[in-house]
Design a protein around this motif. Structure first.
Motif, mmCIF file in Angstrom:
data_model
loop_
_atom_site.group_PDB
_atom_site.id
_atom_site.type_symbol
_atom_site.label_atom_id
_atom_site.label_comp_id
_atom_site.label_asym_id
_atom_site.label_seq_id
_atom_site.Cartn_x
_atom_site.Cartn_y
_atom_site.Cartn_z
ATOM 1 N N UNK A 1 -13.258 -2.111 -22.739
ATOM 2 C CA UNK A 1 -12.878 -2.214 -21.332
ATOM 3 C C UNK A 1 -11.579 -1.467 -21.098
ATOM 4 N N UNK A 2 -11.557 -0.713 -20.028
ATOM 5 C CA UNK A 2 -10.340 -0.067 -19.555
ATOM 6 C C UNK A 2 -10.095 -0.590 -18.144
ATOM 7 N N UNK A 3 -8.949 -1.180 -17.936
ATOM 8 C CA UNK A 3 -8.653 -1.793 -16.646
ATOM 9 C C UNK A 3 -7.385 -1.170 -16.074
ATOM 10 N N UNK A 4 -7.559 -0.482 -14.964
ATOM 11 C CA UNK A 4 -6.421 0.146 -14.285
ATOM 12 C C UNK A 4 -5.772 -0.835 -13.315
ATOM 13 N N UNK A 5 -4.496 -0.662 -13.123
ATOM 14 C CA UNK A 5 -3.764 -1.459 -12.140
ATOM 15 C C UNK A 5 -2.565 -0.662 -11.663
ATOM 16 N N UNK A 6 -1.936 -1.165 -10.622
ATOM 17 C CA UNK A 6 -0.727 -0.527 -10.121
ATOM 18 C C UNK A 6 -0.917 0.325 -8.887
ATOM 19 N N UNK A 7 -2.154 0.502 -8.476
ATOM 20 C CA UNK A 7 -2.391 1.267 -7.260
ATOM 21 C C UNK A 7 -2.030 0.470 -6.025
ATOM 22 N N UNK A 8 -2.168 1.101 -4.904
ATOM 23 C CA UNK A 8 -1.871 0.425 -3.644
ATOM 24 C C UNK A 8 -1.468 1.419 -2.584
ATOM 25 N N UNK A 9 -0.852 0.891 -1.545
ATOM 26 C CA UNK A 9 -0.392 1.711 -0.432
ATOM 27 C C UNK A 9 1.077 2.046 -0.636
ATOM 28 N N UNK A 10 1.398 3.321 -0.526
ATOM 29 C CA UNK A 10 2.776 3.763 -0.698
ATOM 30 C C UNK A 10 3.098 4.811 0.351
ATOM 31 N N UNK A 11 4.372 5.006 0.569
ATOM 32 C CA UNK A 11 4.808 6.017 1.518
ATOM 33 C C UNK A 11 5.070 7.339 0.818
ATOM 34 N N UNK A 12 4.894 8.394 1.542
ATOM 35 C CA UNK A 12 5.207 9.715 0.997
ATOM 36 C C UNK A 12 6.657 9.738 0.531
ATOM 37 N N UNK A 13 6.855 10.352 -0.620
ATOM 38 C CA UNK A 13 8.187 10.402 -1.203
ATOM 39 C C UNK A 13 8.478 9.269 -2.161
ATOM 40 N N UNK A 14 7.640 8.264 -2.153
ATOM 41 C CA UNK A 14 7.830 7.122 -3.031
ATOM 42 C C UNK A 14 7.230 7.341 -4.406
ATOM 43 N N UNK A 15 7.220 6.271 -5.185
ATOM 44 C CA UNK A 15 6.717 6.337 -6.556
ATOM 45 C C UNK A 15 5.784 5.165 -6.827
#
Length: 121
Positions: free
Chosen positions: A3-17
């Motif tokens: 299993x490979x489980x990704x996380x950490x995505x979401x909504x961000x503003x341009x210029x952010x990280x």
């Protein structure tokens, strides 16, 4: 079962990280790891890859100097640090495990389900 489980995505503003994580389980040895992304209406594309020992990294030209891949083998985790986000980074990001740290998707044997990154302007 791998299993490979990704996380950490979401909504961000341009210029952010954002920092994406990929936690691997069930792998019987150390694999090269890669990140790919697929934007709406586009084909999946290579983003970055890292060798088994973390000593070698490859990046797509479009993300060099903004994206950084790393890994923590003791934790079976691979990371993708994304800096200076742009709306063009909006995509589903997938991690993959394979024999080589290559841009060619056919070298990867295992894939995660993906994590959505949406960047607003």
């Amino acid at each position: 079962q791998v299993q490979l489980v990704e996380s950490g995505g979401g909504l961000a503003q341009a210029g952010g990280s954002l920092r994406l994580s990929c936690a691997a389980s069930g792998l019987t040895s150390t694999y090269a790891m890669g990140w790919f992304r697929q934007a709406p209406g586009k084909e999946r594309e290579f983003v970055a890859a890292i060798s088994r020992d973390g000593g070698s990294m490859n990046y797509a030209n479009s993300v060099k100097r903004r994206f950084f891949i790393s890994r923590a083998n003791a934790e079976n985790t691979v990371y993708l640090q994304i800096n200076n986000l742009t709306p063009e980074d909006t995509a589903v990001y997938y991690c993959a495990a394979g024999a080589r740290a290559t841009l060619m998707s056919q070298w990867y044997d295992y894939w995660g389900q993906g994590t959505q990154v949406t960047v607003s302007s």
